[in-house]
Scaffold this active site. Structure first.
Site, PDB file in Angstrom:
ATOM      1  CE1 TYR A 194      45.274  43.259  40.643  1.00 60.39           C
ATOM      2  CE2 TYR A 194      46.889  41.577  40.059  1.00 60.39           C
ATOM      3  CZ  TYR A 194      46.302  42.802  39.827  1.00 60.39           C
ATOM      4  OH  TYR A 194      46.730  43.580  38.771  1.00 60.39           O
ATOM      5  CE1 TYR A 246      46.792  49.291  33.009  1.00 62.58           C
ATOM      6  CE2 TYR A 246      47.133  49.282  30.652  1.00 62.58           C
ATOM      7  CZ  TYR A 246      46.639  48.684  31.789  1.00 62.58           C
ATOM      8  OH  TYR A 246      45.997  47.497  31.692  1.00 62.58           O
TER       9      TYR A 246
HETATM   10  N1  GLN Z   1      46.671  40.774  36.000  1.00 61.35           N
HETATM   11  C1  GLN Z   1      47.520  41.765  35.415  1.00 61.35           C
HETATM   12  C2  GLN Z   1      48.714  42.081  36.281  1.00 61.35           C
HETATM   13  O1  GLN Z   1      48.597  42.253  37.443  1.00 61.35           O
HETATM   14  C3  GLN Z   1      46.727  42.989  35.150  1.00 61.35           C
HETATM   15  C4  GLN Z   1      47.563  44.090  34.567  1.00 61.35           C
HETATM   16  C5  GLN Z   1      46.875  44.892  33.547  1.00 61.35           C
HETATM   17  O2  GLN Z   1      45.881  44.523  32.929  1.00 61.35           O
HETATM   18  N2  GLN Z   1      47.481  46.015  33.304  1.00 61.35           N
HETATM   19  O3  GLN Z   1      49.788  42.171  35.823  1.00 61.35           O
END
Ligand code: GLN
Length: 310
Positions: A194, A246
């Site tokens: 991830y 989001y």
């Molecule tokens: N790598 C980031 C995290 O997991 C990605 C989050 C994002 O871009 N909203 O927090």
């Protein structure tokens, strides 16, 4: 006939939104991201006929962060099929911040609500085929090379290490998912996949191209080759509409009205059927984690060029 937004016009629109960067802040919970200049700004448009325009600091590289969630979802769907993926991850928006753990507790059996929040995206990373973390990340990179026709795209190891070291919240989500049988793999291995997928460096050109391939129903713009099956590209774009920005996805749908995915590095990728892909980069973020100038520029372009799909 589309009224094309050429480089000069795009430069003009960028000048209009430049000052909005002062209203936000660069992400600092991942130490490596906090070093970016909040006023960096670039945008690119890839039309379906291959015409391409870019403006601003278009050579700037930035990491995909959450934009990678759409790409890993497409690959996990290709690898496993819809039934397998959606037995483990849901299809509903949350209205909560992207890293929230709250809803995981509320559903029995536990299932992240969608693949665009961290809990869901972590589960999706676990589903990418490969015997090792390196193989999984390598397959994701090859998929990106195909989508962009750019073999030079690679992981920014500095950002990956910085996030891996400090990803306490993502580790907690993973332990929770492991306990409830949502992920099969090892917690640290899945976190490694991830954090590496989030740390893939792109520029606005490659990002706009990916958006255009999704808009082209998963087909390569030049050869017409089907890189992502049409029905899977459609699923990804639908998630971009319902969950891509989001917990601001509702207001974004009303004000802009196009499938889009943002990341905390400040990138936004939009994918518009019959039009193409748009990428914006501006690392100053609003309180929801979306690029302030990215949101604003897309709002202006959507209104001016009638881009809303609604
Ligand atoms: N790598 C980031 C995290 O997991 C990605 C989050 C994002 O871009 N909203 O927090």
């Amino acid at each position: 006939m589309i009224d094309k937004i050429d480089t000069e016009t795009l430069e003009g629109w960028l000048d209009n939104v430049r000052s909005f960067a002062d209203a936000g802040r660069v992400a600092d919970y991942i130490p490596a991201l906090s070093e970016r200049d909040p006023h960096e700004l670039a945008a690119a448009i890839y039309y379906l006929d291959g015409d391409y325009y870019q403006a601003g600091e278009s050579d700037c590289c930035f990491t995909l962060q959450s934009i990678s969630k759409v790409i890993s979802l497409a690959l996990a769907l290709i690898d496993n099929g819809e039934e397998y993926v959606f037995n483990r991850v849901g299809m509903e928006p949350t209205g909560d911040p992207f890293h929230s753990i709250y809803r995981l507790e509320q559903h029995r059996p536990s299932k992240p609500l969608n693949p665009m929040i961290n809990a869901g995206a972590l589960a999706v990373s676990d589903m990418i085929h490969g015997h090792t973390t390196e193989e999984k990340v390598g397959r994701l990179l090859s998929f990106l090379h195909e989508l962009t026709d750019d073999q030079s795209i690679k992981v920014n190891e500095g950002v990956a290490a910085s996030e891996f070291e400090t990803a306490y919240l993502n580790r907690s989500l993973l332990y929770y998912l492991k306990q409830h049988g949502v992920i099969n793999g090892d917690v640290e291995d899945t976190l490694k996949v991830y954090t590496h997928q989030c740390s893939i460096d792109v520029n606005v050109q490659s990002l706009a191209k990916i958006g255009a391939v999704f808009a082209n129903e998963g087909r390569d713009l030049k050869s017409g080759r089907q890189i992502i099956p049409k029905h899977l590209a459609k699923i990804c774009k639908t998630f971009m509409v319902t969950c891509g920005m989001y917990d601001a996805s509702g207001s974004f749908a009303i004000k802009v009205g196009v499938p889009a995915k943002s990341g905390v590095s400040g990138g936004v990728m939009a994918s518009i059927n019959g039009f193409g892909g748009i990428a914006v980069y501006g690392p100053s973020l609003d309180e929801k984690g979306n690029s302030v100038v990215g949101f604003k520029l897309l709002e202006i372009l959507s209104n001016r060029y009638d881009l809303s799909i609604f």
